[in-house]
Design a protein around this motif. Structure first.
Motif, mmCIF file in Angstrom:
data_model
loop_
_atom_site.group_PDB
_atom_site.id
_atom_site.type_symbol
_atom_site.label_atom_id
_atom_site.label_comp_id
_atom_site.label_asym_id
_atom_site.label_seq_id
_atom_site.Cartn_x
_atom_site.Cartn_y
_atom_site.Cartn_z
ATOM 1 N N TYR A 355 6.230 -10.192 24.125
ATOM 2 C CA TYR A 355 7.368 -10.884 24.748
ATOM 3 C C TYR A 355 8.468 -11.215 23.748
ATOM 4 O O TYR A 355 8.208 -11.499 22.581
ATOM 5 C CB TYR A 355 6.925 -12.218 25.381
ATOM 6 C CG TYR A 355 5.953 -12.072 26.518
ATOM 7 C CD1 TYR A 355 6.388 -11.781 27.812
ATOM 8 C CD2 TYR A 355 4.582 -12.209 26.289
ATOM 9 C CE1 TYR A 355 5.478 -11.644 28.844
ATOM 10 C CE2 TYR A 355 3.669 -12.064 27.321
ATOM 11 C CZ TYR A 355 4.125 -11.779 28.596
ATOM 12 O OH TYR A 355 3.226 -11.616 29.627
ATOM 13 N N ILE A 356 9.701 -11.175 24.263
ATOM 14 C CA ILE A 356 10.816 -11.896 23.657
ATOM 15 C C ILE A 356 11.394 -12.746 24.786
ATOM 16 O O ILE A 356 11.996 -12.218 25.725
ATOM 17 C CB ILE A 356 11.904 -10.974 23.080
ATOM 18 C CG1 ILE A 356 11.332 -10.053 21.996
ATOM 19 C CG2 ILE A 356 13.048 -11.808 22.501
ATOM 20 C CD1 ILE A 356 12.329 -9.023 21.482
ATOM 21 N N TYR A 357 11.153 -14.046 24.708
ATOM 22 C CA TYR A 357 11.530 -14.978 25.774
ATOM 23 C C TYR A 357 12.793 -15.735 25.360
ATOM 24 O O TYR A 357 12.905 -16.190 24.208
ATOM 25 C CB TYR A 357 10.388 -15.957 26.014
ATOM 26 C CG TYR A 357 10.729 -17.141 26.897
ATOM 27 C CD1 TYR A 357 10.658 -17.043 28.287
ATOM 28 C CD2 TYR A 357 11.106 -18.355 26.333
ATOM 29 C CE1 TYR A 357 10.960 -18.137 29.096
ATOM 30 C CE2 TYR A 357 11.400 -19.452 27.131
ATOM 31 C CZ TYR A 357 11.331 -19.337 28.512
ATOM 32 O OH TYR A 357 11.626 -20.423 29.303
ATOM 33 N N ILE A 358 13.723 -15.889 26.296
ATOM 34 C CA ILE A 358 15.007 -16.534 26.008
ATOM 35 C C ILE A 358 15.300 -17.586 27.061
ATOM 36 O O ILE A 358 15.279 -17.304 28.266
ATOM 37 C CB ILE A 358 16.138 -15.486 25.973
ATOM 38 C CG1 ILE A 358 15.855 -14.438 24.880
ATOM 39 C CG2 ILE A 358 17.492 -16.164 25.731
ATOM 40 C CD1 ILE A 358 16.707 -13.204 24.974
ATOM 41 N N ASP A 359 15.571 -18.800 26.600
ATOM 42 C CA ASP A 359 15.964 -19.889 27.502
ATOM 43 C C ASP A 359 17.340 -20.411 27.081
ATOM 44 O O ASP A 359 17.437 -21.210 26.142
ATOM 45 C CB ASP A 359 14.942 -21.018 27.473
ATOM 46 C CG ASP A 359 15.291 -22.137 28.450
ATOM 47 O OD1 ASP A 359 16.247 -21.973 29.243
ATOM 48 O OD2 ASP A 359 14.635 -23.191 28.431
#
Length: 398
Positions: A355-359
């Motif tokens: 994953y590369i998670y972005i918030d």
């Protein structure tokens, strides 16, 4: 006479070994790629299993994130109960985890013989890099419009399942091409592709073998070969290999600290659909680039409008939630996933829990590599668990 036959047989076996030995070995390694006792080693030693490209070089100006102290939350809420984060990270065979906030490195850790310099296969996280390059090529005028049919640029795909399909529909995994992406099914198309890869077969020939199943742009169905076709598009319009365009337009510009490589076929063509191998720190940098809407150190590397569109679900078949118009409960943009509820965060996602998670609301980026041998039996469950973990981490940061 017997000795002569024995000598001839020995020579024949040697010739067969020379000609077919490497392919047989790769097929054997592929069959054991996801075994519980070796999967973690395999995922950081892909160059010893498949044919790979020459390295994508380190950036001319490698960038290191400034560090700030942070402790991961002990628990998170998922599936109706509080869970220990450390236990879940172990359960999903986490190989590496990085947490960024406001451009600071808050947390970095590695397990299962991984380290900061391990080049871990990204699988379908690669697709989000390819999307960024399509956006750049569009901005440079190398692609006229993503409303164009792919066959405007790849005429050899006339007469295939991709004939007349819009580039946009391919970006949104709505090409209408028939494809079985079930890794648990030995007869699935994705496993058929894996065996073709092990033999070194042409990625392009494989893509041309696929047929149309639905009207393009009407149903979201994940077809990894869609991204491979985007890789062919980029090579065609840029006149250079995918890895070279990646280096020039992104890798060198955002200070990647380590070199990287792609799995390639016997023609040297990169596996655009999932063949990137790089370090976790550099995956995290790509996430930070997207968090900042494509800008890095004052330079607009990826057009901001493209970044925004990448996590916008602009059709009914692309919205998050169970739907007869989609084969996935997650929403989809331009090669990026939108878990939804709320649909403000988004993620690049690869099989076996990469994953590369972005918030954007909390300015958090989380990069995670994994070697979860259970993935095929708990796919959607493990994806939902990871989003719950990521959201809990983001919300805990002050």
């Amino acid at each position: 006479m017997y000795k002569i036959l024995l000598i001839l047989l020995s020579v024949l076996l040697i010739v067969i070994g020379i000609l077919y030995g490497p392919k047989i070995a790769r097929l054997y390694q592929l069959a054991n790629l996801y075994n519980e006792d070796s999967i973690d080693r395999n995922f950081i030693n892909i160059d010893k299993i498949f044919s790979v490209s020459e390295p994508i070089p380190v950036s001319d100006n490698p960038y290191t994130f400034p560090r700030r102290d942070f402790v991961l939350p002990e628990t998170f809420f998922f599936d109706g109960e509080q869970r220990l984060l450390s236990e879940e990270l172990e359960h999903y065979k986490t190989d590496g985890l990085i947490v960024l906030h406001n451009g600071n490195l808050l947390y970095e850790n590695y397990w299962n013989n991984n380290s900061a310099t391990s080049k871990h296969i990204a699988f379908s996280v690669t697709k989000s890099f390819v999307s960024a390059l399509v956006g750049i090529a569009l901005d440079e005028g190398l692609i006229d419009n993503i409303e164009d049919p792919i066959t405007k640029y790849l005429s050899d795909f006339n007469g295939t399942g991709y004939e007349g399909v819009r580039i946009k529909d391919i970006l949104q995994m709505s090409s209408g091409v028939d494809f079985n992406e079930d890794y648990a099914d030995p007869k699935s198309d994705i496993n058929r592709f894996g065996r073709a890869t092990a033999r070194g077969s042409s990625f392009r020939d494989f893509a041309k073998s696929l047929e149309r199943g639905r009207e393009p742009g009407t149903y979201h169905h994940y077809v990894s070969i869609d991204t491979q076709v985007l890789g062919f598009l980029l090579a065609e319009v840029t006149g250079m290999p995918l890895k070279e365009y990646l280096y020039k337009k992104i890798w060198n510009k955002i200070g990647m600290e380590d070199d990287a490589f792609f799995i390639v076929d016997n023609n040297g063509v990169e596996m655009a659909l999932g063949g990137l191998n790089a370090t976790l720190r550099d995956y995290a940098k790509f996430g930070e680039l997207y968090l900042n809407r494509g800008k890095w150190n004052g330079e607009q590397v990826v057009p901001a409008s493209w970044v925004d569109a990448s996590h916008t679900t602009d059709g009914p078949h692309l919205k998050p939630g169970e739907s007869e118009l989609s084969s996935s409960p997650w929403g989809y943009g331009l090669q990026w996933w939108v878990p939804g509820f709320p649909d403000t965060d988004y993620t690049a996602s690869g099989v076996y829990n990469q994953y590369i998670y972005i918030d954007p609301l909390t300015n958090v980026v989380i990069a995670k590599t994994s070697s979860n041998h259970r993935y095929t039996s708990e796919k959607e469950y493990s994806k939902a668990a990871h989003v719950a973990m990521f959201r809990a981490i983001a919300e805990s940061i002050k």
